[in-house]
Design a protein around this motif. Structure first.
Motif, PDB file in Angstrom:
ATOM      1  N   ALA A  59       0.984  -1.127   0.135  1.00  0.00           N
ATOM      2  CA  ALA A  59      -0.245  -0.158   0.005  1.00  0.00           C
ATOM      3  C   ALA A  59       1.054   1.508   0.503  1.00  0.00           C
ATOM      4  CB  ALA A  59      -0.975  -0.013   1.231  1.00  0.00           C
ATOM      5  N   SER A  93     -10.157  -2.337  -3.554  1.00  0.00           N
ATOM      6  CA  SER A  93      -9.782  -0.667  -3.321  1.00  0.00           C
ATOM      7  C   SER A  93      -7.821  -1.069  -3.611  1.00  0.00           C
ATOM      8  CB  SER A  93     -10.248  -0.337  -2.351  1.00  0.00           C
ATOM      9  OG  SER A  93      -9.815  -0.643  -1.510  1.00  0.00           O
ATOM     10  N   ARG A  94      -7.945  -2.078  -3.312  1.00  0.00           N
ATOM     11  CA  ARG A  94      -6.107  -3.105  -3.142  1.00  0.00           C
ATOM     12  C   ARG A  94      -6.012  -4.068  -3.240  1.00  0.00           C
ATOM     13  NH1 ARG A  94      -4.409  -1.338   2.795  1.00  0.00           N
ATOM     14  NH2 ARG A  94      -5.667   1.026   1.793  1.00  0.00           N
ATOM     15  N   HIS A 108      -3.347  -0.897 -10.044  1.00  0.00           N
ATOM     16  CA  HIS A 108      -4.037   0.385  -9.693  1.00  0.00           C
ATOM     17  C   HIS A 108      -3.390   1.707 -10.925  1.00  0.00           C
ATOM     18  CE1 HIS A 108      -5.582   0.567  -5.666  1.00  0.00           C
ATOM     19  NE2 HIS A 108      -4.743   0.135  -4.912  1.00  0.00           N
ATOM     20  N   VAL A 132      -6.078   5.281  -5.508  1.00  0.00           N
ATOM     21  CA  VAL A 132      -5.038   4.382  -4.491  1.00  0.00           C
ATOM     22  C   VAL A 132      -6.039   4.853  -3.225  1.00  0.00           C
ATOM     23  CG1 VAL A 132      -3.351   4.477  -3.689  1.00  0.00           C
ATOM     24  CG2 VAL A 132      -3.121   4.458  -5.859  1.00  0.00           C
ATOM     25  N   SER A 172       0.399  -5.909  -7.479  1.00  0.00           N
ATOM     26  CA  SER A 172      -0.680  -4.364  -7.085  1.00  0.00           C
ATOM     27  C   SER A 172       0.173  -3.163  -7.921  1.00  0.00           C
ATOM     28  CB  SER A 172       0.467  -3.357  -5.338  1.00  0.00           C
ATOM     29  OG  SER A 172       0.014  -4.542  -4.874  1.00  0.00           O
TER      30      SER A 172
END
Length: 515
Positions: free
Chosen positions: A158, A345-346, A472, A512, A468
């Motif tokens: 993250a 969302s991630r 994104h 993000v 990741s």
């Protein structure tokens, strides 16, 4: 006249044929009846060193092996070096004669770097190594332990995407970001969290020293290639650098351990055990047959930091570079990640097993870009006969050219130098081939007793980080450069890192979340 010349040539040819057995006998006598592997011609004093000048060692050794065979003997100064460059030769070294080649050479540089204690990477074969290896397999790097540390990896992933979004978005238009630097930070912080449970205060100095240690360990000093020479030892700059590095690394490691103890004393004892907790617990219990002193604990942690950080970051950088250079593969990988994680969302680690194409991308990256192209060196403990029909001299350093094996057209086909993740799908050349030590066509982590024990942790960090970035962001080269213009040159070192940093332009496609 022409007939006379032809007769003369025939005569010379006949003489050579008749003399060959005598020459062979003479050579055998010179070698005391032994049959060493073939190799290139040598010069006095320096031996084969001139064959490696001006090229990366794994590339130079691959080219020499094409002329002299899959098991080749070089002499670097006084040091005999045997290089295995085919699956059959690798199998001989890492399975058939694994016990004979299971120890590590104790060069002058390595002795200085490990003066305080030996971890699992450079320990000679013996009880000390067996106990540490068992500790790694059952406690430190087991699949259960790696799963238990996933929250730290997810937090650092993250942080990675937040850093990319922040650096690329302001000011508009999007700015190129140094993907190499961001990935190095992500991997190091993820490994540090796994080892000590949190980030460390002196991270930049620690990163700098880790990088310096990798460079020192990668080189051959004068004292390494001329071990019997007092003059070489006296003028060996690498040995002095190793001494200075060891002192500074000990100071930094003591600070990391003390910081960890203070954090635990302040009430963080309910958290999941990190790897340093495990080492300190085992030390307190005294359950190992070999005493686990603080020097050994420092050495094990340095192994985990150094090996895990450098190789993992290097592989991730190559994966991103290859995807940007091959837009169709990039689009395919992004489409899979975004389909599997639609509505999220991630990226969470639970989703990684569903990302089949991403796993093919990682395998193809490991095939083309073995992070440690010559693996860590082994040493022949005693003369070993019958290695592909040759006799390996006792005391010889033994290298396996995993990079050359991964690019061998005889194994992987005429497109062996091309990035094609689909080769690992059903029907492809690598469909049944894996990298966990059973298939000698593909050995980026080694095999046998000395196989890398940190495969599970390294893969978890790599797959999560890559997924990741693909989830994104869309990626392209800065300034509208064509993908084929991307510089893919390798740098010199124990790991086959990129020669230049990877700068890419990122465009946010999936928002993000705030951290």
């Amino acid at each position: 006249m022409e007939q006379e010349l032809q007769s003369s040539h025939h005569y010379i040819f006949l003489v050579v044929i008749l003399l060959l057995p005598l020459l062979a006998v003479k050579l055998r006598r010179r070698n005391h009846g032994k049959n060493p592997p073939p190799g290139p011609w040598r010069l006095p004093v320096i031996g084969s060193l001139h064959h490696l000048v001006g090229a990366l060692p794994h590339r130079a050794m691959r080219d020499l092996a094409r002329r002299h065979g899959p098991l080749m003997l070089l002499r670097l100064g006084q040091l005999p070096v045997v290089v295995a460059s085919s699956p059959d030769a690798a199998r001989e070294v890492m399975r058939t004669h694994d016990a004979a080649f299971a120890t590590r050479p104790r060069t002058a540089t390595i002795r200085e770097l490990t003066r305080d204690g030996l971890g699992v990477a450079f320990a000679p074969h013996g009880e000390h190594w067996r106990q540490l290896r068992k500790l790694c397999v059952t406690e430190l790097l087991s699949a259960r332990r790696v799963r238990s540390l996933r929250r730290g990896r997810e937090a650092e992933a993250a942080n990675l995407v937040a850093s990319v979004a922040s650096l690329s978005s302001a000011p508009a238009p999007p700015k190129p970001v140094n993907v190499s630097a961001l990935l190095a930070t992500y991997v190091t912080d993820a490994i540090v969290r796994a080892v000590v449970g949190d980030r460390i205060s002196d991270r930049d100095a620690f990163l700098e020293k880790l990088d310096e240690g990798v460079k020192v360990a990668a080189g051959f000093s004068l004292a390494d290639v001329f071990p019997s020479s007092r003059l070489a030892r006296a003028f060996s700059g690498a040995a002095r650098r190793a001494q200075a590095h060891h002192r500074e690394m000990t100071r930094l490691m003591d600070g990391v351990i003390e910081e960890h103890r203070q954090r635990r004393a302040a009430g963080a004892g309910n958290e999941e055990e990190d790897l340093l907790d495990v080492l300190l617990r085992v030390q307190k219990e005294g359950s190992l047959q070999v005493p686990l002193d603080m020097g050994t604990i420092r050495a094990v942690i340095i192994d985990l930091f150094g090996a895990g950080s450098e190789t993992t970051a290097t592989t991730l950088q190559w994966a991103m570079a290859e995807l940007v250079r091959h837009p169709a593969a990039l689009r395919k990988a992004q489409a899979e990640v975004r389909r599997v994680l639609a509505g999220e969302s991630r990226v969470a680690e639970d989703a990684l097993p569903e990302l089949r194409y991403l796993q093919l991308v990682m395998k193809e990256t490991l095939r083309l870009h073995a992070a440690v192209p010559l693996l860590l060196p082994r040493e022949c403990q005693e003369e070993t006969r019958g290695v592909l029909g040759y006799d390996v001299p006792g005391g010889a350093m033994v290298l396996v050219n995993a990079w050359a094996i991964g690019r061998d057209a005889a194994i992987w086909g005429p497109d062996a130098e091309e990035f094609q993740p689909e080769r690992f799908e059903g029907g492809g050349a690598g469909a049944e081939v894996d990298f966990r030590g059973t298939d000698f066509e593909f050995v980026p982590f080694g095999a046998g007793r000395r196989i890398c024990p940190g495969i599970a942790l390294g893969l978890a960090v790599m797959e999560l980080g890559l997924a990741s970035l693909l989830f994104h962001f869309d990626w392209e080269l800065p300034g509208g450069a064509a993908p084929e213009e991307l510089d893919m040159a390798e740098g010199l070192g124990i790991s086959a890192r990129r020669k230049s940093d990877l700068w890419l332009q990122a465009t946010v496609r999936v928002p993000v979340p705030n951290i």
